[in-house]
Write a protein that holds these residues in place. Structure first.
Motif, mmCIF file in Angstrom:
data_model
loop_
_atom_site.group_PDB
_atom_site.id
_atom_site.type_symbol
_atom_site.label_atom_id
_atom_site.label_comp_id
_atom_site.label_asym_id
_atom_site.label_seq_id
_atom_site.Cartn_x
_atom_site.Cartn_y
_atom_site.Cartn_z
ATOM 1 N N GLY A 97 5.431 10.408 0.364
ATOM 2 C CA GLY A 97 4.896 9.208 -0.275
ATOM 3 C C GLY A 97 5.362 9.118 -1.721
ATOM 4 N N SER A 98 5.199 7.928 -2.319
ATOM 5 C CA SER A 98 5.539 7.844 -3.744
ATOM 6 C C SER A 98 4.453 8.522 -4.572
ATOM 7 N N GLN A 99 3.294 8.730 -3.947
ATOM 8 C CA GLN A 99 2.234 9.459 -4.651
ATOM 9 C C GLN A 99 2.743 10.839 -5.080
ATOM 10 N N LEU A 102 4.649 10.778 -8.329
ATOM 11 C CA LEU A 102 3.798 10.723 -9.522
ATOM 12 C C LEU A 102 3.357 12.140 -9.885
ATOM 13 N N TYR A 123 -2.381 1.751 -12.001
ATOM 14 C CA TYR A 123 -2.693 2.253 -10.654
ATOM 15 C C TYR A 123 -3.594 3.490 -10.748
ATOM 16 N N TYR A 168 4.893 5.022 -17.904
ATOM 17 C CA TYR A 168 4.665 4.752 -16.479
ATOM 18 C C TYR A 168 4.422 3.262 -16.281
ATOM 19 N N VAL A 170 4.341 -0.067 -13.154
ATOM 20 C CA VAL A 170 4.517 -0.661 -11.816
ATOM 21 C C VAL A 170 4.946 -2.107 -12.117
ATOM 22 N N ASN A 175 -0.025 -3.092 -8.929
ATOM 23 C CA ASN A 175 -1.355 -2.649 -8.505
ATOM 24 C C ASN A 175 -2.018 -2.133 -9.768
ATOM 25 N N ASP A 203 7.497 2.675 -10.673
ATOM 26 C CA ASP A 203 6.833 2.843 -9.377
ATOM 27 C C ASP A 203 6.903 1.487 -8.663
ATOM 28 N N PRO A 205 6.318 0.095 -5.099
ATOM 29 C CA PRO A 205 5.986 0.017 -3.672
ATOM 30 C C PRO A 205 5.995 -1.402 -3.101
ATOM 31 N N TYR A 206 6.006 -2.418 -3.991
ATOM 32 C CA TYR A 206 5.697 -3.768 -3.509
ATOM 33 C C TYR A 206 6.832 -4.790 -3.575
ATOM 34 N N THR A 233 8.758 3.417 -1.344
ATOM 35 C CA THR A 233 7.932 3.990 -0.271
ATOM 36 C C THR A 233 8.060 3.203 1.034
ATOM 37 N N SER A 235 5.396 3.052 2.816
ATOM 38 C CA SER A 235 3.982 2.788 3.125
ATOM 39 C C SER A 235 3.681 1.313 3.372
ATOM 40 N N LYS A 236 4.378 0.414 2.661
ATOM 41 C CA LYS A 236 4.026 -1.003 2.780
ATOM 42 C C LYS A 236 5.028 -1.755 3.653
ATOM 43 N N ARG A 243 3.317 8.826 5.304
ATOM 44 C CA ARG A 243 3.435 9.529 4.024
ATOM 45 C C ARG A 243 4.904 9.761 3.680
HETATM 46 N N1 PMP Z 1 2.017 3.629 -6.461
HETATM 47 C C1 PMP Z 1 1.331 2.485 -6.335
HETATM 48 C C2 PMP Z 1 1.416 1.486 -7.434
HETATM 49 C C3 PMP Z 1 0.550 2.254 -5.204
HETATM 50 O O1 PMP Z 1 -0.131 1.111 -5.112
HETATM 51 C C4 PMP Z 1 0.495 3.225 -4.193
HETATM 52 C C5 PMP Z 1 -0.313 3.031 -2.934
HETATM 53 N N2 PMP Z 1 -1.419 2.290 -2.990
HETATM 54 C C6 PMP Z 1 1.230 4.401 -4.381
HETATM 55 C C7 PMP Z 1 1.988 4.569 -5.509
HETATM 56 C C8 PMP Z 1 1.223 5.509 -3.369
HETATM 57 O O2 PMP Z 1 1.890 5.131 -2.225
HETATM 58 P P1 PMP Z 1 2.397 6.102 -1.112
HETATM 59 O O3 PMP Z 1 1.652 5.738 0.108
HETATM 60 O O4 PMP Z 1 3.858 5.842 -1.020
HETATM 61 O O5 PMP Z 1 2.129 7.506 -1.558
#
Ligand code: PMP
Ligand code: G9A
Length: 394
Positions: A97-99, A102, A123, A168, A170, A175, A203, A205-206, A233, A235-236, A243
């Motif tokens: 994940g991108s989490q 971070l 975020y 940092y 987004v 978000n 970051d 994701p969107y 990511t 994820s979306k 993940r």
């Molecule tokens: N960065 C931002 C701005 C997000 O909104 C999210 C998910 N809500 C994440 C990172 C983490 O995403 P991932 O599922 O890729 O870990």
């Protein structure tokens, strides 16, 4: 027993805690940043899974390299090139994940007490990742064009003798606010980062989820000096349950990230890496994304229309061109954290604004997610919220 100092500073994510409350099906939740369950290509994944096991068999179930599957990285390099981001094989890794990006960024850059720039609001999950490394935050406020560059420059000047490495951001459909940083500010943030010898953590994701307006290039695509760490990511655009994300940075940073990742999880989930590889290789991603965009555009429009219809004078909200969130601001005397209990009684949920702010602001704001609720629930949910707000405004 004595926990470490960093553990004492950790606090539970308000969103993750909220997810438990909002499991109640009677509550219309605009709280969690969850994709719609209808956005997941379940049948397609079933087929790909069979094919992955047929084509790769035991290899798909084995440990993989920490950098991630070569085949997946090659496909991502091609995809990123279309966004204007050029990178080589030793400048990209697959992450959990991108989490994880971070967390790894904080792990390799932050000493206890270091300073970092964050948007305000920012975020929440990033704050959770960063907090474990005990940094100090310098918040920079935003307007409809994203982070305010004059304020950024002023704060950097004020703090120029402090240990500070990272900005940092987004920048696209942020978000929590839904706001997108303008092209002019993207150019300016690069200049500022260069001047103060800082790294930008972008970051993203969107950005694939655009429903209106013209696309803006990623900051990384404008970066000639290798000072941007970029994360994307699946994820979306596929599944958050997988993940699966990726990280692009200069070779030196990538080397350190790999070492940090080795200690964290050895490698990303090999099986889902192969599934994502097939999702990209056969162009299935480009069939799926337009479907997700169509679905979320409709939801965004329903929410904006409902806000217009029900929310009282004196309230305002952002009108995002994409992503999954918008940001509502109420008259200053209202506190959205206090209002939350009232909202749960009325069976509607949101995340209160202060949760996203490191400068003590945001008490009069709330984040609304529009991607997860069913279309026919959005109007009802907004009507319920409006009723509470009107009552409190009296
Ligand atoms: N960065 C931002 C701005 C997000 O909104 C999210 C998910 N809500 C994440 C990172 C983490 O995403 P991932 O599922 O890729 O870990
Ligand atoms: O924590 C999660 O489940 C991801 C959602 C993030 C958000 O609501 O911002």
């Amino acid at each position: 027993m004595e926990y470490a100092d960093r553990t004492k500073k950790m606090k539970a994510s308000e969103i993750r805690e909220l997810l438990k409350i909002t499991q109640n099906p009677e509550i219309i939740s605009f709280a969690g940043g969850l994709p719609s369950p209808h956005s997941f290509p379940v049948k397609m994944i079933e087929k790909i899974t069979d094919s992955v096991l047929e084509r790769h068999g035991a290899q798909a179930l084995q440990y993989g390299p920490t950098e991630g599957l070569k085949e997946l990285r090659e496909l991502l390099i091609k995809r990123m090139k279309k966004k204007g981001i050029k990178c080589e094989m030793d400048e990209i890794i697959i992450t959990t994940g991108s989490q994880q990006v971070l967390d790894l960024t904080a792990k390799i850059f932050f000493n206890v007490g270091d300073y970092l720039i964050v948007e305000c609001p920012t975020y929440l999950g990033a704050l959770a990742a960063f907090n474990a490394y005990q940094p100090n935050y310098i918040p920079v406020s935003m307007d409809d064009d994203g982070m305010k560059m004059d304020e950024l420059e002023r704060k950097l000047e004020e703090n120029k003798n402090k240990p500070l490495d990272i900005i940092y951001t987004v920048p696209t459909f942020q978000n929590p606010s839904g706001v997108t940083m303008s092209l002019e500010r993207r150019k300016r943030i690069l200049k500022i980062a260069k001047k103060y010898k800082l790294i930008i953590l972008e970051d993203d994701p969107y950005s694939e989820l655009r429903y209106s307006g013209r696309s803006v290039p990623p900051i990384k695509s404008l970066d000639k000096d290798g000072i941007v760490i970029y994360t994307g990511t699946f994820s979306k655009i596929l599944s958050p349950g997988f993940r699966l994300g990726w990280l692009i940075a200069n070779k030196e940073i990538i080397k350190k990230m790999i070492i940090a990742k080795q200690g964290a999880d050895l490698c990303t989930n090999t099986f889902v890496e192969w599934i994502a590889e097939e999702y990209l290789r056969y162009g299935l991603v480009d069939k799926q994304i337009p479907k997700i965009r169509k679905m979320y555009k409709k939801k965004r429009d329903i929410m904006l229309k409902a806000l217009e219809k029900y929310f009282p004078k004196g309230t305002k909200w952002t009108k995002p061109d994409g992503g999954m969130f918008l940001w509502v601001t109420l008259p200053g005397h209202l506190d959205t954290k206090e209002m939350f209990q009232e909202a749960i009684k009325e069976k509607v949920a949101y995340v209160h604004g202060a949760a996203f702010c490191v400068d003590g602001k945001g008490h009069d704001s709330m984040r609304l997610n529009f991607s997860n609720a069913e279309d026919n629930k959005i109007d009802v949910g907004i009507k319920r919220l409006a009723k509470i707000i009107k009552k409190l405004m009296k």
